[in-house]
Design a protein around this motif. Structure first.
Motif, mmCIF file in Angstrom:
data_model
loop_
_atom_site.group_PDB
_atom_site.id
_atom_site.type_symbol
_atom_site.label_atom_id
_atom_site.label_comp_id
_atom_site.label_asym_id
_atom_site.label_seq_id
_atom_site.Cartn_x
_atom_site.Cartn_y
_atom_site.Cartn_z
ATOM 1 N N VAL A 1 47.606 35.813 -0.178
ATOM 2 C CA VAL A 1 47.191 34.599 0.493
ATOM 3 C C VAL A 1 46.383 35.029 1.705
ATOM 4 C CG1 VAL A 1 47.958 32.502 1.656
ATOM 5 C CG2 VAL A 1 49.288 33.429 -0.248
ATOM 6 N N VAL A 2 45.102 34.648 1.759
ATOM 7 C CA VAL A 2 44.238 35.056 2.855
ATOM 8 C C VAL A 2 43.772 33.811 3.589
ATOM 9 C CG1 VAL A 2 42.115 36.247 3.520
ATOM 10 C CG2 VAL A 2 43.443 37.061 1.575
ATOM 11 N N SER A 3 43.907 33.822 4.898
ATOM 12 C CA SER A 3 43.454 32.701 5.712
ATOM 13 C C SER A 3 42.734 33.261 6.929
ATOM 14 C CB SER A 3 44.648 31.853 6.150
ATOM 15 O OG SER A 3 44.238 30.879 7.066
ATOM 16 N N PHE A 4 41.425 33.237 6.901
ATOM 17 C CA PHE A 4 40.641 33.737 8.005
ATOM 18 C C PHE A 4 39.731 32.651 8.520
ATOM 19 C CE2 PHE A 4 41.810 37.870 6.449
ATOM 20 C CZ PHE A 4 41.941 38.597 7.606
ATOM 21 N N SER A 5 39.549 32.618 9.822
ATOM 22 C CA SER A 5 38.621 31.659 10.415
ATOM 23 C C SER A 5 38.078 32.243 11.702
ATOM 24 C CB SER A 5 39.325 30.338 10.701
ATOM 25 O OG SER A 5 40.307 30.525 11.692
ATOM 26 N N LEU B 1 43.553 34.822 17.631
ATOM 27 C CA LEU B 1 43.787 35.137 16.227
ATOM 28 C C LEU B 1 42.504 34.937 15.434
ATOM 29 C CD1 LEU B 1 45.872 35.829 13.977
ATOM 30 C CD2 LEU B 1 46.203 33.366 13.718
ATOM 31 N N LEU B 2 42.080 35.990 14.737
ATOM 32 C CA LEU B 2 40.912 35.883 13.863
ATOM 33 C C LEU B 2 41.319 35.474 12.461
ATOM 34 C CD1 LEU B 2 38.863 39.035 14.920
ATOM 35 C CD2 LEU B 2 38.527 36.663 15.643
ATOM 36 N N GLY B 3 42.497 35.902 12.035
ATOM 37 C CA GLY B 3 42.955 35.540 10.704
ATOM 38 C C GLY B 3 44.212 36.289 10.323
ATOM 39 N N GLU B 4 44.757 35.904 9.181
ATOM 40 C CA GLU B 4 45.972 36.545 8.700
ATOM 41 C C GLU B 4 45.993 36.561 7.183
ATOM 42 O OE1 GLU B 4 48.871 32.633 8.963
ATOM 43 O OE2 GLU B 4 49.232 34.321 10.281
ATOM 44 N N SER B 5 46.813 37.446 6.654
ATOM 45 C CA SER B 5 46.955 37.588 5.210
ATOM 46 C C SER B 5 48.393 37.966 4.890
ATOM 47 C CB SER B 5 46.015 38.687 4.712
ATOM 48 O OG SER B 5 46.304 39.025 3.376
ATOM 49 N N VAL C 1 45.016 39.751 12.404
ATOM 50 C CA VAL C 1 43.970 40.425 13.167
ATOM 51 C C VAL C 1 43.618 39.558 14.366
ATOM 52 C CG1 VAL C 1 41.639 41.384 13.110
ATOM 53 C CG2 VAL C 1 43.060 41.480 11.058
ATOM 54 N N TYR C 2 43.643 40.171 15.551
ATOM 55 C CA TYR C 2 43.341 39.473 16.797
ATOM 56 C C TYR C 2 42.149 40.131 17.478
ATOM 57 C CZ TYR C 2 48.169 37.736 16.435
ATOM 58 O OH TYR C 2 49.336 37.161 16.012
ATOM 59 N N LEU C 3 41.431 39.348 18.258
ATOM 60 C CA LEU C 3 40.400 39.863 19.153
ATOM 61 C C LEU C 3 40.957 39.759 20.556
ATOM 62 C CD1 LEU C 3 37.518 40.856 19.747
ATOM 63 C CD2 LEU C 3 36.829 38.446 19.865
ATOM 64 N N GLY C 4 41.006 40.897 21.258
ATOM 65 C CA GLY C 4 41.519 40.912 22.621
ATOM 66 C C GLY C 4 40.458 40.482 23.616
ATOM 67 N N ARG C 5 40.891 40.095 24.797
ATOM 68 C CA ARG C 5 39.934 39.598 25.789
ATOM 69 C C ARG C 5 38.973 40.675 26.279
ATOM 70 N NH1 ARG C 5 43.975 38.705 30.909
ATOM 71 N NH2 ARG C 5 44.583 40.872 31.045
ATOM 72 N N LYS C 6 39.295 41.944 26.076
ATOM 73 C CA LYS C 6 38.393 43.033 26.469
ATOM 74 C C LYS C 6 37.529 43.512 25.319
ATOM 75 C CE LYS C 6 41.193 44.648 30.281
ATOM 76 N NZ LYS C 6 41.832 45.809 30.918
ATOM 77 N N GLY C 7 37.549 42.765 24.183
ATOM 78 C CA GLY C 7 36.690 43.098 23.055
ATOM 79 C C GLY C 7 37.295 44.039 22.031
ATOM 80 N N LYS D 1 39.777 43.574 0.780
ATOM 81 C CA LYS D 1 39.482 42.154 0.545
ATOM 82 C C LYS D 1 39.562 41.363 1.852
ATOM 83 C CE LYS D 1 40.699 38.254 -2.366
ATOM 84 N NZ LYS D 1 41.507 37.791 -3.481
ATOM 85 N N ILE D 2 40.528 41.684 2.670
ATOM 86 C CA ILE D 2 40.677 40.998 3.950
ATOM 87 C C ILE D 2 39.499 41.339 4.861
ATOM 88 C CG2 ILE D 2 42.145 40.735 5.986
ATOM 89 C CD1 ILE D 2 44.497 41.561 4.175
ATOM 90 N N PHE D 3 39.096 42.607 4.866
ATOM 91 C CA PHE D 3 37.961 43.009 5.701
ATOM 92 C C PHE D 3 36.696 42.271 5.281
ATOM 93 C CE2 PHE D 3 34.394 45.734 6.886
ATOM 94 C CZ PHE D 3 34.627 45.862 8.245
ATOM 95 N N ARG D 4 36.439 42.175 3.977
ATOM 96 C CA ARG D 4 35.246 41.453 3.493
ATOM 97 C C ARG D 4 35.281 39.993 3.912
ATOM 98 N NH1 ARG D 4 36.522 44.158 -1.234
ATOM 99 N NH2 ARG D 4 37.188 42.217 -2.212
ATOM 100 N N THR D 5 36.457 39.386 3.830
ATOM 101 C CA THR D 5 36.599 37.994 4.232
ATOM 102 C C THR D 5 36.341 37.838 5.724
ATOM 103 O OG1 THR D 5 38.238 37.673 2.493
ATOM 104 C CG2 THR D 5 38.149 36.009 4.218
ATOM 105 N N LEU D 6 36.873 38.750 6.517
ATOM 106 C CA LEU D 6 36.670 38.710 7.959
ATOM 107 C C LEU D 6 35.197 38.898 8.315
ATOM 108 C CD1 LEU D 6 37.963 38.434 10.712
ATOM 109 C CD2 LEU D 6 38.465 40.868 10.668
ATOM 110 N N VAL D 7 34.515 39.817 7.632
ATOM 111 C CA VAL D 7 33.082 40.023 7.856
ATOM 112 C C VAL D 7 32.322 38.736 7.542
ATOM 113 C CG1 VAL D 7 31.023 41.210 6.993
ATOM 114 C CG2 VAL D 7 33.082 42.515 7.508
ATOM 115 N N ASP D 8 32.648 38.106 6.438
ATOM 116 C CA ASP D 8 31.961 36.880 6.045
ATOM 117 C C ASP D 8 32.148 35.769 7.074
ATOM 118 O OD1 ASP D 8 30.456 35.327 3.972
ATOM 119 O OD2 ASP D 8 32.306 34.151 4.008
ATOM 120 N N THR D 9 33.372 35.625 7.587
ATOM 121 C CA THR D 9 33.621 34.549 8.555
ATOM 122 C C THR D 9 32.980 34.816 9.903
ATOM 123 O OG1 THR D 9 35.743 35.481 9.227
ATOM 124 C CG2 THR D 9 35.767 33.821 7.474
ATOM 125 N N THR D 10 32.743 36.077 10.241
ATOM 126 C CA THR D 10 32.074 36.367 11.511
ATOM 127 C C THR D 10 30.557 36.264 11.390
ATOM 128 O OG1 THR D 10 32.104 38.747 11.077
ATOM 129 C CG2 THR D 10 33.920 37.840 12.377
#
Length: 145
Positions: A10-14, A42-46, A59-65, A126-135
């Motif tokens: 189950v992949v949910s990325f946004s 939060l960038l997404g979860e699986s 996967v999270y993005l921190g405030r320092k990048g 698969k999760i990485f590809r999904t994350l790339v697509d959403t970004t």
């Protein structure tokens, strides 16, 4: 080494419904006995179900990048310690009964990486590809058709 063939995923990325950063608290260590805290988004979860067990990846993005990867893994044998798992399965669908995030069994880790490309080695392809697509694409694309 035993094959870890994915049975279900189950992949949910946004891109995030809000661009705001917030305090994130995650459990780490054996059984999630320790807590770590940071500010991020939060960038997404699986959630992946495989022959070995269940893995929840966020996967999270921190405030320092920087990027934070929180993984919680549970071996199927860990389910033997659950006393009410049949009761939980009756209340929810079968995936809901295995709510890895809410359980105190299993192991959790938090890895911090400096770049988006470093995520490739730490999360399933698969999760990485999904994350790339959403970004690379807007969360909603309005078509004038």
């Amino acid at each position: 080494m035993e094959s870890q063939h994915v049975v279900d995923e189950v992949v949910s990325f946004s891109k995030g419904e809000t661009e705001e950063f917030r305090e994130v608290i995650v459990k780490v260590g054996p059984g999630g006995g320790r807590t770590q805290r940071f500010v991020g988004r939060l960038l997404g979860e699986s959630t992946q179900f495989n022959r070995v067990g269940v893995e929840l990846v966020r996967v999270y993005l921190g405030r320092k990048g920087k990027y934070a990867v929180h993984k919680k893994t549970t071996d199927w044998t860990d389910l033997a310690v659950m006393t009410d798992w049949v009761k939980e399965l009756k209340k929810k669908d079968w995936r809901g009964g295995f709510d890895v995030d809410e359980q105190s069994w299993g192991d959790s880790i938090l890895e911090v990486v400096d770049s988006f490309e470093e995520l490739r080695d730490r999360i399933p392809a698969k999760i990485f590809r999904t994350l790339v697509d959403t970004t690379e694409h807007p969360p909603i694309e309005d078509l004038d058709i």
